[in-house]
Design an enzyme around this catalytic site. Structure first.
Site, PDB file in Angstrom:
ATOM      1  N   HIS A  49       0.465  -1.070  -0.133  1.00  0.00           N
ATOM      2  CA  HIS A  49       0.069  -0.184   0.288  1.00  0.00           C
ATOM      3  C   HIS A  49       0.775   1.099   0.153  1.00  0.00           C
ATOM      4  O   HIS A  49       2.208   0.761  -0.358  1.00  0.00           O
ATOM      5  CB  HIS A  49      -0.906   0.038   1.316  1.00  0.00           C
ATOM      6  CG  HIS A  49      -0.666  -0.210   2.565  1.00  0.00           C
ATOM      7  ND1 HIS A  49       0.279  -0.828   2.570  1.00  0.00           N
ATOM      8  CD2 HIS A  49      -0.502   0.446   3.989  1.00  0.00           C
ATOM      9  CE1 HIS A  49       1.363  -0.874   4.071  1.00  0.00           C
ATOM     10  NE2 HIS A  49       0.076   0.483   3.946  1.00  0.00           N
ATOM     11  N   HIS A  51       1.168   3.991   2.460  1.00  0.00           N
ATOM     12  CA  HIS A  51       1.805   4.947   3.338  1.00  0.00           C
ATOM     13  C   HIS A  51       2.958   4.917   3.429  1.00  0.00           C
ATOM     14  O   HIS A  51       4.178   3.939   2.842  1.00  0.00           O
ATOM     15  CB  HIS A  51       1.426   3.683   4.549  1.00  0.00           C
ATOM     16  CG  HIS A  51       0.006   4.127   4.696  1.00  0.00           C
ATOM     17  ND1 HIS A  51      -1.025   3.260   6.157  1.00  0.00           N
ATOM     18  CD2 HIS A  51      -1.028   4.934   4.759  1.00  0.00           C
ATOM     19  CE1 HIS A  51      -2.105   3.702   5.824  1.00  0.00           C
ATOM     20  NE2 HIS A  51      -1.733   5.026   5.505  1.00  0.00           N
ATOM     21  N   ASP A  53       5.276   4.480   5.490  1.00  0.00           N
ATOM     22  CA  ASP A  53       6.474   3.456   5.870  1.00  0.00           C
ATOM     23  C   ASP A  53       6.602   2.334   5.031  1.00  0.00           C
ATOM     24  O   ASP A  53       7.639   0.982   4.778  1.00  0.00           O
ATOM     25  CB  ASP A  53       6.148   2.479   7.177  1.00  0.00           C
ATOM     26  CG  ASP A  53       4.757   2.763   7.359  1.00  0.00           C
ATOM     27  OD1 ASP A  53       3.842   3.306   6.830  1.00  0.00           O
ATOM     28  OD2 ASP A  53       4.888   1.583   8.268  1.00  0.00           O
ATOM     29  N   HIS A  54       5.660   1.983   4.293  1.00  0.00           N
ATOM     30  CA  HIS A  54       6.066   1.011   2.765  1.00  0.00           C
ATOM     31  C   HIS A  54       6.320   1.286   1.444  1.00  0.00           C
ATOM     32  O   HIS A  54       6.596   0.311   0.279  1.00  0.00           O
ATOM     33  CB  HIS A  54       4.809   0.698   2.539  1.00  0.00           C
ATOM     34  CG  HIS A  54       4.774  -0.205   4.286  1.00  0.00           C
ATOM     35  ND1 HIS A  54       4.562  -1.839   4.114  1.00  0.00           N
ATOM     36  CD2 HIS A  54       4.175   0.162   5.418  1.00  0.00           C
ATOM     37  CE1 HIS A  54       4.433  -1.795   5.250  1.00  0.00           C
ATOM     38  NE2 HIS A  54       3.304  -0.334   6.172  1.00  0.00           N
ATOM     39  N   HIS A 126      -7.254  -2.755   5.835  1.00  0.00           N
ATOM     40  CA  HIS A 126      -6.773  -1.605   6.567  1.00  0.00           C
ATOM     41  C   HIS A 126      -6.875  -0.296   6.110  1.00  0.00           C
ATOM     42  O   HIS A 126      -8.383  -0.462   5.650  1.00  0.00           O
ATOM     43  CB  HIS A 126      -5.033  -1.614   5.988  1.00  0.00           C
ATOM     44  CG  HIS A 126      -4.221  -1.203   6.251  1.00  0.00           C
ATOM     45  ND1 HIS A 126      -3.826  -0.500   7.581  1.00  0.00           N
ATOM     46  CD2 HIS A 126      -3.058   0.071   5.506  1.00  0.00           C
ATOM     47  CE1 HIS A 126      -2.876  -0.086   8.306  1.00  0.00           C
ATOM     48  NE2 HIS A 126      -2.548   0.685   7.165  1.00  0.00           N
ATOM     49  N   HIS A 253       7.261  -6.092  11.604  1.00  0.00           N
ATOM     50  CA  HIS A 253       6.612  -5.097  11.541  1.00  0.00           C
ATOM     51  C   HIS A 253       5.587  -4.595  13.080  1.00  0.00           C
ATOM     52  O   HIS A 253       4.210  -4.026  12.522  1.00  0.00           O
ATOM     53  CB  HIS A 253       5.392  -5.063  10.161  1.00  0.00           C
ATOM     54  CG  HIS A 253       4.357  -3.600  10.223  1.00  0.00           C
ATOM     55  ND1 HIS A 253       3.948  -2.767  10.550  1.00  0.00           N
ATOM     56  CD2 HIS A 253       4.062  -3.136   8.892  1.00  0.00           C
ATOM     57  CE1 HIS A 253       3.101  -2.134  10.564  1.00  0.00           C
ATOM     58  NE2 HIS A 253       4.158  -1.207   9.251  1.00  0.00           N
TER      59      HIS A 253
END
Length: 291
Positions: A49, A51, A53-54, A126, A253
């Site tokens: 996805h 966000h 942090d990814h 999510h 995670h």
């Protein structure tokens, strides 16, 4: 956020000369370097996805690949909006010596096929559109020499048929099933972060040799926070692994506040005994069954 002792969550799969990276948050290329791996030969990057942090480490990763004189195309796979997100991030990485191809996931479950393996994306639950992934290495049947001789298949065609090629020669068509037995069990890894528990995760993890799931919280009093932010606790991950009947579960995670995830393994292993609190750089080599 990346911490002094822990980078953001990502997974590297390597098979038959191919390298597939899942997610690319801030510091991912440093984590690769610490492992002794280079970003240059990465063939595919999948995103769960969008966000930060990814995906926020992507521009730096692309620039490092370019500085290493990479010229081979790079394939990116991710949810709808991939091209828009990547083009926005590339404002700071505009000139690269290689092409980038974006393939957007358009279905709740969608499989991408490659030479010798496939990558299946499945939608999870999510706060934004998010997917888990299963990578499966396919394995053909064993070559049957006696069948090839019985059917008088020319010896020079054997290796090509064994590789799955269909050949027409002298007006006769030869197919791989003429010389191969039934397909054998391959290898499978299922990876999923940033989601509430959902039946689709266990369904897609069935048959996996390794299941990697987020274990955002180990504290029991964080369950309500996990529900609110659409994340998973270690105990919920363990229940999914048990339902899927996988041989091994790696947790990853973690919340930045979870400095010692291994402290919760005693209780987690009551739900799923073969659970590992994974740390940066953890690797395993999966091998085909001896048959």
């Amino acid at each position: 956020m990346p911490l002094p002792y822990r980078w953001l969550t990502a997974l590297m799969l390597r098979y038959n000369g191919k390298s597939i990276l899942i997610d690319c948050g801030e510091g991912t290329q440093i984590a690769l370097r610490e492992k002794g791996w280079s970003p240059k030969p990465i063939d595919i990057i999948c995103f769960t996805h969008y966000h930060a942090d990814h995906i926020s480490g992507l521009p730096g990763m692309l620039l490092t690949m370019g500085n290493a004189e990479r010229t081979e195309p790079l394939l990116l796979i991710g949810p709808k909006g991939l091209s828009r997100v990547v083009n926005a991030l590339r404002i700071i990485a505009p000139e690269l010596p290689f092409e980038i191809e974006c393939r957007e996931i358009t279905e709740a479950e969608q499989t991408f096929f490659f030479d010798g393996f496939d990558i299946k994306a499945f939608k999870v639950n999510h706060s934004v559109v998010c997917y888990g992934y299963s990578m499966t290495v396919t394995r053909g049947g064993r070559f049957d020499r006696e069948r090839a001789l019985e059917q008088q298949i020319p010896l020079k065609l054997w290796s090509r048929l064994q590789k799955g090629e269909t050949i027409t020669e002298g007006g006769v068509t030869y197919t791989p099933d003429m010389v191969l037995g039934s397909p054998r069990r391959g290898l499978k890894v299922t990876y999923c972060t940033d989601t509430r528990p959902t039946d689709v995760i266990a369904a897609n993890a069935v048959g996996a040799d390794l299941l990697i799931l987020e274990g955002m919280y180990g504290e029991h009093d964080k369950l309500e926070k996990a529900r609110e932010n659409k994340h998973m606790t270690m105990y919920e991950a363990a229940k999914i692994a048990r339902a899927a009947q996988v041989p091994e579960l790696w947790l990853t995670h973690y919340s930045p506040s979870l400095t010692h995830p291994e402290e919760y393994l005693g209780e987690v292993r009551k739900l799923f005994p073969n659970t590992v609190a994974a740390r940066d750089g953890r690797t395993v080599e999966l091998n085909f069954d001896e048959e």
